[in-house]
Design an enzyme around this catalytic site. Structure first.
Site, PDB file in Angstrom:
ATOM      1  N   ARG A  24       0.875  -1.179   0.000  1.00 10.39           N
ATOM      2  CA  ARG A  24       0.000   0.000   0.000  1.00 10.39           C
ATOM      3  C   ARG A  24       0.907   1.222   0.000  1.00 10.39           C
ATOM      4  O   ARG A  24       1.711   1.416   0.916  1.00 10.39           O
ATOM      5  CB  ARG A  24      -0.915   0.006   1.219  1.00 10.39           C
ATOM      6  CG  ARG A  24      -1.567   1.366   1.435  1.00 10.39           C
ATOM      7  CD  ARG A  24      -2.667   1.331   2.461  1.00 10.39           C
ATOM      8  NE  ARG A  24      -3.837   0.670   1.922  1.00 10.39           N
ATOM      9  CZ  ARG A  24      -5.065   0.767   2.465  1.00 10.39           C
ATOM     10  NH1 ARG A  24      -5.256   1.493   3.552  1.00 10.39           N
ATOM     11  NH2 ARG A  24      -6.101   0.150   1.920  1.00 10.39           N
ATOM     12  N   HIS A  51      -7.397   0.882  -6.394  1.00 13.55           N
ATOM     13  CA  HIS A  51      -7.614   0.035  -5.215  1.00 13.55           C
ATOM     14  C   HIS A  51      -8.312  -1.247  -5.683  1.00 13.55           C
ATOM     15  O   HIS A  51      -9.481  -1.500  -5.375  1.00 13.55           O
ATOM     16  CB  HIS A  51      -8.467   0.786  -4.187  1.00 13.55           C
ATOM     17  CG  HIS A  51      -8.411   0.202  -2.807  1.00 13.55           C
ATOM     18  ND1 HIS A  51      -7.646  -0.897  -2.469  1.00 13.55           N
ATOM     19  CD2 HIS A  51      -9.039   0.575  -1.648  1.00 13.55           C
ATOM     20  CE1 HIS A  51      -7.800  -1.172  -1.193  1.00 13.55           C
ATOM     21  NE2 HIS A  51      -8.637  -0.298  -0.668  1.00 13.55           N
ATOM     22  N   GLN A  68     -10.174  -3.776  -3.161  1.00 16.72           N
ATOM     23  CA  GLN A  68     -11.464  -3.291  -2.668  1.00 16.72           C
ATOM     24  C   GLN A  68     -12.565  -3.566  -3.691  1.00 16.72           C
ATOM     25  O   GLN A  68     -13.668  -4.009  -3.337  1.00 16.72           O
ATOM     26  CB  GLN A  68     -11.379  -1.784  -2.366  1.00 16.72           C
ATOM     27  CG  GLN A  68     -12.690  -1.193  -1.889  1.00 16.72           C
ATOM     28  CD  GLN A  68     -13.111  -1.693  -0.521  1.00 16.72           C
ATOM     29  OE1 GLN A  68     -12.337  -1.626   0.427  1.00 16.72           O
ATOM     30  NE2 GLN A  68     -14.331  -2.192  -0.400  1.00 16.72           N
ATOM     31  N   ASP A  90     -17.103   7.498  -1.399  1.00 19.38           N
ATOM     32  CA  ASP A  90     -15.811   7.382  -0.697  1.00 19.38           C
ATOM     33  C   ASP A  90     -15.473   8.767  -0.156  1.00 19.38           C
ATOM     34  O   ASP A  90     -16.095   9.774  -0.544  1.00 19.38           O
ATOM     35  CB  ASP A  90     -14.736   6.896  -1.693  1.00 19.38           C
ATOM     36  CG  ASP A  90     -13.363   6.707  -1.057  1.00 19.38           C
ATOM     37  OD1 ASP A  90     -13.273   6.562   0.181  1.00 19.38           O
ATOM     38  OD2 ASP A  90     -12.365   6.704  -1.810  1.00 19.38           O
ATOM     39  N   CYS A 149     -16.341   1.996   0.732  1.00 25.74           N
ATOM     40  CA  CYS A 149     -15.150   1.190   1.012  1.00 25.74           C
ATOM     41  C   CYS A 149     -14.699   1.325   2.461  1.00 25.74           C
ATOM     42  O   CYS A 149     -14.013   0.450   2.981  1.00 25.74           O
ATOM     43  CB  CYS A 149     -14.021   1.569   0.061  1.00 25.74           C
ATOM     44  SG  CYS A 149     -13.612   3.324   0.092  1.00 25.74           S
ATOM     45  N   ARG A 187     -13.809  -8.262   1.950  1.00 23.15           N
ATOM     46  CA  ARG A 187     -12.381  -8.033   1.684  1.00 23.15           C
ATOM     47  C   ARG A 187     -11.601  -9.317   1.979  1.00 23.15           C
ATOM     48  O   ARG A 187     -10.687  -9.686   1.250  1.00 23.15           O
ATOM     49  CB  ARG A 187     -11.838  -6.891   2.563  1.00 23.15           C
ATOM     50  CG  ARG A 187     -12.359  -5.503   2.228  1.00 23.15           C
ATOM     51  CD  ARG A 187     -11.924  -5.030   0.862  1.00 23.15           C
ATOM     52  NE  ARG A 187     -10.489  -5.067   0.683  1.00 23.15           N
ATOM     53  CZ  ARG A 187      -9.642  -4.105   1.063  1.00 23.15           C
ATOM     54  NH1 ARG A 187     -10.113  -3.014   1.621  1.00 23.15           N
ATOM     55  NH2 ARG A 187      -8.344  -4.228   0.851  1.00 23.15           N
TER      56      ARG A 187
END
Ligand code: CP
Ligand code: NVA
Length: 301
Positions: free
Chosen positions: A102, A129, A132, A219, A259, A287
């Site tokens: 990440r 991402h 996700q 988001d 998310c 996830r």
């Protein structure tokens, strides 16, 4: 499939294959069926940004698959002191069976894959991402039984989530409408691809974007690394909020996904969040199952 760097590297069939495997792994876990497909394998997890869901789900996922997860904070690694990615990639490839990272720049993830010799998984960059969105697609398919033909509307910042949702949803035959300010659209390369390959629209007209949506997604207005801009962003994105007024324009039974982490009162109201909490926390749980599927696809002998 050698890596998971961004969803545009995968075909629609490969994405569906990951979702099918995730369903299988979820079934095996829920029914107490042993699934230690990665016994003896080690995954290094490099974090240059904070995480709750990504860290815990990768770590627990590796344990459940019989493997060994190593949490590697970039502030403790030599990479945090300037050791080149080319060297880090080659060293870690001698110890590990896979790397999850990440970070900020997509190029760093691509370089790890280029110079290393083990699978690399993007656990979030400023650009994408993908993990996700695999969990998001899994959740939509669980709730709606289908992906093809559904309409997803994303309201908010044209950020890493918007980028990956556009690609993942279109590859699975969904329609995508992005509602964002003209100043904060998704990346141009992704919008050009989407316009050529799917049913895609990007507009500042929230009402038209959300009309007829089966899934409404949002988001944060300020992503990790943009904390200093938070105040200014509150002004830019004011109104780009998932709330009951806009949900009334979506299809009956429309889902709301986020998310997480969520900022109630900014990109989503507390009321709408709580009405859809079951969907949002199914999404968070997924996830784990989606990531285990990625790990098995990439790391199983
Ligand atoms: N959605 C997500 O990636 O959460 P974390 O930042 O907690 O990992
Ligand atoms: N856009 C957000 C997503 C967090 C999971 C960020 O990059 O911070």
């Amino acid at each position: 499939m050698k890596h998971l760097l961004k969803l545009s590297d995968l075909s629609g069939e490969e994405i569906i294959g990951i979702l099918n495997l995730a369903d299988q792994l979820k079934y095996e876990k829920k029914n107490g069926i042993e699934h230690k497909y990665l016994a003896g394998k080690s995954l290094g997890m490099i974090f240059e940004k904070s995480s709750t869901r990504t860290r815990v789900s990768f770590e627990v996922g590796m344990y459940e698959l019989g493997g060994n997860p190593l949490f590697l904070s970039s502030s403790d690694l030599q990479i945090g002191r300037g050791e080149p990615v080319e060297d880090t990639a080659r060293v870690l490839s001698r110890f590990l069976d896979g790397i999850m990272i990440r970070t900020f720049a997509q190029k760093e993830v691509e370089d790890l894959a280029k110079y290393g010799s083990i699978p690399v998984i993007n656990g979030l960059t400023d650009y994408a991402h993908p993990c996700q969105v695999l969990a998001d697609l899994l959740t939509i398919r669980e709730h709606k039984n289908i992906l093809k033909g559904l309409k997803l509307c994303f309201i908010g910042d044209g950020n890493n989530m918007a980028n990956s949702l556009i690609v993942g949803c279109i590859k699975c035959g969904m329609k995508v409408a992005i509602a964002c300010p003209d100043t904060n659209k998704p990346d141009a390369d992704i919008m050009a691809w989407a316009s050529e390959n799917g049913d895609f629209v990007c507009t500042s007209d929230i009402e038209s974007a959300v009309s007829g949506a089966d899934v409404v997604y949002t988001d944060v207005w300020a992503s990790m690394g943009q904390e200093a801009e938070a105040e200014e962003r509150r002004k830019i994105f004011a109104g780009f909020q998932v709330n009951e007024e806009f949900m009334a324009l979506a299809n009956d039974g429309a889902m709301v996904l986020h998310c997480l982490p969520a900022h109630r009162g900014e990109e989503i109201t507390a009321e709408t969040f709580e009405k859809h909490a079951d969907e949002i926390f199914d999404e968070a749980e997924n996830r784990l199952h989606a990531q285990k599927a990625v790990l098995v696809k990439l790391m199983k002998d």
